[in-house]
Design a protein around this motif. Structure first.
Motif, mmCIF file in Angstrom:
data_model
loop_
_atom_site.group_PDB
_atom_site.id
_atom_site.type_symbol
_atom_site.label_atom_id
_atom_site.label_comp_id
_atom_site.label_asym_id
_atom_site.label_seq_id
_atom_site.Cartn_x
_atom_site.Cartn_y
_atom_site.Cartn_z
ATOM 1 N N ASN A 39 0.951 -1.101 0.071
ATOM 2 C CA ASN A 39 -0.041 -0.040 -0.020
ATOM 3 C C ASN A 39 0.813 1.186 -0.095
ATOM 4 N N LEU A 40 0.817 2.031 -0.988
ATOM 5 C CA LEU A 40 1.427 3.397 -1.319
ATOM 6 C C LEU A 40 0.786 4.515 -1.186
ATOM 7 N N THR A 41 1.183 5.445 -0.263
ATOM 8 C CA THR A 41 0.476 6.568 -0.176
ATOM 9 C C THR A 41 1.257 7.901 -0.309
ATOM 10 N N GLY A 42 0.708 9.159 -0.476
ATOM 11 C CA GLY A 42 1.361 10.192 -0.568
ATOM 12 C C GLY A 42 1.044 10.764 -1.976
ATOM 13 N N VAL A 68 -3.522 8.842 -3.174
ATOM 14 C CA VAL A 68 -3.112 10.150 -3.370
ATOM 15 C C VAL A 68 -4.017 11.004 -2.587
ATOM 16 N N PRO A 69 -3.629 12.159 -2.203
ATOM 17 C CA PRO A 69 -4.890 12.761 -1.231
ATOM 18 C C PRO A 69 -6.125 13.081 -2.204
ATOM 19 N N GLU A 70 -7.046 13.096 -1.084
ATOM 20 C CA GLU A 70 -8.419 13.335 -1.736
ATOM 21 C C GLU A 70 -8.513 14.849 -2.603
ATOM 22 N N GLY A 71 -9.391 14.803 -3.760
ATOM 23 C CA GLY A 71 -9.380 15.801 -4.877
ATOM 24 C C GLY A 71 -8.696 15.650 -5.618
ATOM 25 N N ALA A 142 8.108 2.030 -12.276
ATOM 26 C CA ALA A 142 6.753 2.940 -12.454
ATOM 27 C C ALA A 142 6.914 4.066 -11.284
ATOM 28 N N VAL A 143 6.387 5.174 -11.780
ATOM 29 C CA VAL A 143 6.437 6.535 -10.820
ATOM 30 C C VAL A 143 4.971 6.864 -10.760
ATOM 31 N N TYR A 144 4.333 7.185 -9.763
ATOM 32 C CA TYR A 144 3.010 7.479 -9.687
ATOM 33 C C TYR A 144 2.947 8.826 -8.952
ATOM 34 N N SER A 145 2.195 9.939 -9.240
ATOM 35 C CA SER A 145 1.921 11.198 -8.657
ATOM 36 C C SER A 145 0.651 11.561 -8.572
#
Length: 419
Positions: A39-42, A68-71, A142-145
């Protein structure tokens, strides 16, 4: 004799080399260790296959859940991919989904061709990698943002669009063709009591009579629902302008793992609801006018024809909408058969069942005498039509012939060509 300049230069180079090696060692020590899922967050992060850049292990199923953050929306970009290559990605593959559970699949990937950036419709995404017991590779990195959908959604493959006007386009537009094996979904949301008009400025998506391969589908509402599909489009003619029934549209673009094309760019505008009655709508509210295959049925006249036993592979390949090599057992009479698929050259909308590496499908043999002489356990090339239920139909006008190894090269070439 060495001069002071020579000695200083050598000392400087030596010092630089030591510093460079120290930096490399530091980077090596800091290299992340990739495990099977998590589980990855941020705002941003990196994920990779288990053991990357080493060879990933066999017989594994790894799941990463990104939040990632809400919105915001999640954007995933592959930096590297090296998985067992297969045209249908049946063996080793990476699936990417919008959401954590029961979400829409954004694409399935294998081989070494990197897909374009993938964008979830919300702040969650799931990545799943599956490997079988055989050939492996180095896996993926891979990179997520996180991105603001109203600011950045148009720049990527998919996203949420809420501005009164805007544009969306296929990845790589207009520099080069869109990549193979991607799914993009744009969710357009207008204020209540407004509707959405979409116009395609340029359009070039792999042509097929039934838009079975690469295509654009447009749905009324925020989700994929065949009952609310406005149209399904492909080819090189821009669709007519589309008007939504309510204040939401979902546009989905899908490319398969073979041919690609230029892609498209489209523009949308919010309109007042009265626009529907004041302006004659030019949108077709059903699927585009393509000729559906006429279902074949048993008839005495049909079965009086002689069985087709000759003709070039190319002519039969193009006149049929599926071509597959199967191991079969066919007994006389009109019948239904479940057959094992050895090679699939085009599916024509056939319903394929898969258990591990074993694929099968259902075929209807319409006439007692055609095909004749098919024996259990041998391999045959079947070229016929698929009906709306995904069942293959074989009539006397279709080619059924024993499959020989020399056919393999010809069929592989035909698979990459347009008819």
């Amino acid at each position: 004799m060495w001069t002071m300049w020579t000695m200083w230069t050598m000392w400087t180079l030596g010092t630089w080399a030591v510093l460079f090696l120290s930096d490399v060692c530091a980077q090596t020590e800091q290299r992340p260790s990739f495990t099977c899922g998590g589980n990855l967050t941020g705002e941003t992060g990196v994920l990779g296959s288990q053991g990357y850049p080493g060879v990933y292990p066999p017989n594994t199923k790894c799941v990463w859940r990104l939040t990632v953050p809400e919105g915001r929306v999640v954007i995933l970009s592959f930096r590297f991919i090296d998985l067992e290559s297969d045209n249908l990605c049946r063996y080793d593959y990476v699936d990417v989904y919008s959401g954590h559970t029961s979400g829409q699949r954004l694409g399935r990937f294998c081989g070494t061709s990197r897909p374009g950036a993938l964008v979830a419709t919300g702040n969650k995404m799931m990545v799943q990698m599956v490997s079988d017991a055989n050939t492996a590779g180095s896996g993926f990195l891979a990179v997520y943002s996180a991105a603001h959908p109203h600011q950045r959604g148009e720049q990527y493959c998919g996203g949420r669009l809420e501005k009164p006007t805007g544009s969306f386009k296929t990845p790589n537009w207009p520099e080069k063709d869109y990549p193979a094996g991607v799914t993009c979904s744009w969710h357009i949301l207008a204020p209540k009591h407004q509707i959405i008009e979409v116009k395609f400025e340029k359009f070039d998506v792999e042509r097929d009579n039934y838009c079975r391969y690469d295509h654009v589908s447009i749905f009324n509402g925020p989700e994929i629902n065949d009952a609310r599909r406005i149209g399904k489009f492909c080819g090189d003619s821009p669709p007519a302008p589309v008007l939504s029934e309510g204040n939401q549209l979902l546009i989905q673009f899908l490319s398969d793992l073979s041919l690609t094309a230029d892609g498209f760019i489209a523009h949308y505008t919010f309109r007042p609801k009265k626009y529907i009655t004041s302006t004659p709508p030019s949108v077709t509210t059903t699927q585009p006018a393509t000729t559906r295959p006429i279902p074949l049925r048993y008839s005495a006249a049909l079965c009086q024809q002689k069985c087709k036993k000759r003709g070039s592979l190319e002519a039969n390949y193009c006149s049929s909408n599926f071509g597959t090599v199967i191991t079969a057992a066919v007994r006389g009479g009109s019948m239904f058969a479940t057959v094992s698929i050895l090679n699939l050259y085009k599916d024509g909308g056939m319903a394929i069942q898969q258990a591990g590496k074993t694929m099968s499908t259902k075929i209807t043999i319409l006439c007692r005498k055609c095909p004749s002489g098919v024996r259990r356990g041998l391999s045959y090339l079947f070229m016929g039509q698929a009906d709306e239920d995904g069942r293959g139909i074989i009539g006397p006008q279709h080619l059924v012939t024993a499959f020989k190894s020399r056919n393999q090269k010809d069929l592989s070439v035909l698979k990459t060509q347009r008819c």
